[in-house]
Design an enzyme around this catalytic site. Structure first.
Site, PDB file in Angstrom:
ATOM      1  N   SER A 186       1.031  -1.138   0.037  1.00 11.70           N
ATOM      2  CA  SER A 186       0.039  -0.178  -0.134  1.00 11.70           C
ATOM      3  C   SER A 186       0.819   1.158   0.011  1.00 11.70           C
ATOM      4  O   SER A 186       2.074   1.282   0.345  1.00 11.70           O
ATOM      5  CB  SER A 186      -0.941   0.040   1.250  1.00 11.70           C
ATOM      6  OG  SER A 186      -1.564   1.269   1.390  1.00 11.70           O
ATOM      7  N   TYR A 199      -2.562  -1.181  10.415  1.00 12.98           N
ATOM      8  CA  TYR A 199      -2.530  -1.185   9.224  1.00 12.98           C
ATOM      9  C   TYR A 199      -1.011  -0.841   8.440  1.00 12.98           C
ATOM     10  O   TYR A 199      -0.364  -1.619   7.761  1.00 12.98           O
ATOM     11  CB  TYR A 199      -3.541  -0.634   8.489  1.00 12.98           C
ATOM     12  CG  TYR A 199      -3.619  -0.821   7.067  1.00 12.98           C
ATOM     13  CD1 TYR A 199      -4.034  -2.110   6.526  1.00 12.98           C
ATOM     14  CD2 TYR A 199      -3.210   0.333   6.070  1.00 12.98           C
ATOM     15  CE1 TYR A 199      -4.096  -1.898   4.855  1.00 12.98           C
ATOM     16  CE2 TYR A 199      -3.333   0.182   4.788  1.00 12.98           C
ATOM     17  CZ  TYR A 199      -3.687  -1.096   4.262  1.00 12.98           C
ATOM     18  OH  TYR A 199      -3.757  -1.395   2.706  1.00 12.98           O
TER      19      TYR A 199
END
Length: 302
Positions: A186, A199
């Site tokens: 990401s 995350y």
């Protein structure tokens, strides 16, 4: 005779200005799989990014082994594939039941895949580690407890390790040298966001693992690529800034990483708010930390 310092400067200029050319000069191409003879395992294909990538690869002739966690998800994947498959291509999507958070489930799925490959005389050409969860929460909140970190790491990091370690031997057995590992990270693995440290921490870990694995597996002519999506609409990104139209960009990056003889090591795709992801990653790398903190703090992610 050219001085060593001059050679170093010339190399630095080439790295900055012509990375693609330098890659082709110094690095041998990786073996490209034949779609008709190759299977690609993609984890997390019940929806979103994984499902879209599975459709694209299958419509380009690959047999896609799409992992799901339930029989219901498997049926939905089959039905969705029937609606989008192109009759002109020979590709196929086969649901595989697997939970990346379970050692037993991953081991059982590996046994199923090995038998399926033998039955169909296919090589396992690539493993795409796409499955993930979006652990959120400020550090001083119940959502940001150690349990949240443990759950997010078990899926996003240890799940990637489980799947890769289980299927790498199968890839080597079926195709000898060669093969691809594609990890879905990401932009958050480079640009940290507040209130999402579980995350963000996992995606930073995937960045480091991908670099280490790439250098290790290169000895076996195996490529490791990392895809760094920006804000693409999915179950994990459902705010107004998440762009559904960016799904094809992500899927095309997966396809390129699977079959191109010169796969990129990183694919920053889609956008971060209005800025292309690759630009956002570059800007963050050159800004002083406190300045980057100020910029991110003044961007609305609602």
């Amino acid at each position: 005779m050219v001085a060593p310092t001059t050679l170093v400067l010339l190399l630095a200029v080439l790295v900055v200005l012509y990375p693609g050319w330098l890659n082709r000069i110094l690095i041998d191409p990786f073996p490209s799989p034949s779609p008709a003879k190759s299977a690609v395992l993609i984890s997390g294909t019940s929806s979103g990014l994984g499902r879209n990538a599975a459709f694209l690869l299958a419509n380009n002739g690959f047999t896609v082994l799409g992992t799901v966690r339930s029989a219901e998800d498997a049926d939905k994947l089959r039905d969705a594939w029937k609606e989008v498959q192109h009759a002109s291509q020979s590709g196929e999507i086969i649901p595989i039941k697997m939970d990346v958070a379970s050692d037993e489930s991953v081991a059982a799925a590996a046994d199923d895949v090995r038998a399926l490959l033998e039955e169909r005389d296919l090589d396992l050409a690539a493993v795409v580690n796409n499955a993930g969860v979006n652990g959120q929460g400020p550090v001083l909140s119940r959502a940001g407890t150690a349990m949240s970190y443990a759950w997010t790491f078990n899926v996003n990091v240890f799940g990637v390790v489980r799947v890769t370690q289980a299927f790498l031997p199968i890839m080597k057995e079926s195709s000898g040298k060669g093969g691809r590992v594609i990890n879905v990270g990401s932009v958050a693995g480079v640009i940290s966001q507040d209130n999402s440290s579980p995350y963000t921490a996992t995606k930073h870990a995937v960045e480091g693992m991908s670099d280490a694995w790439r250098r290790e597996l290169a000895r076996d002519d195996m490529s490791v690529s990392l895809i760094q999506p920006g804000f693409i609409a999915s179950n994990m990104c459902d705010s107004p800034i998440c762009d559904k139209s960016a799904l094809p960009e992500f899927s095309n990056a997966v396809l390129h990483a699977v079959q191109d003889p010169y796969p990129k090591t990183r694919y920053a795709v889609a956008a971060v708010v209005v800025m292309p992801a690759w630009v956002a990653v570059w800007v963050d790398s050159i800004l002083p930390d406190r300045v980057a903190d100020w910029v991110i703090g003044h961007i609305s992610l609602e």
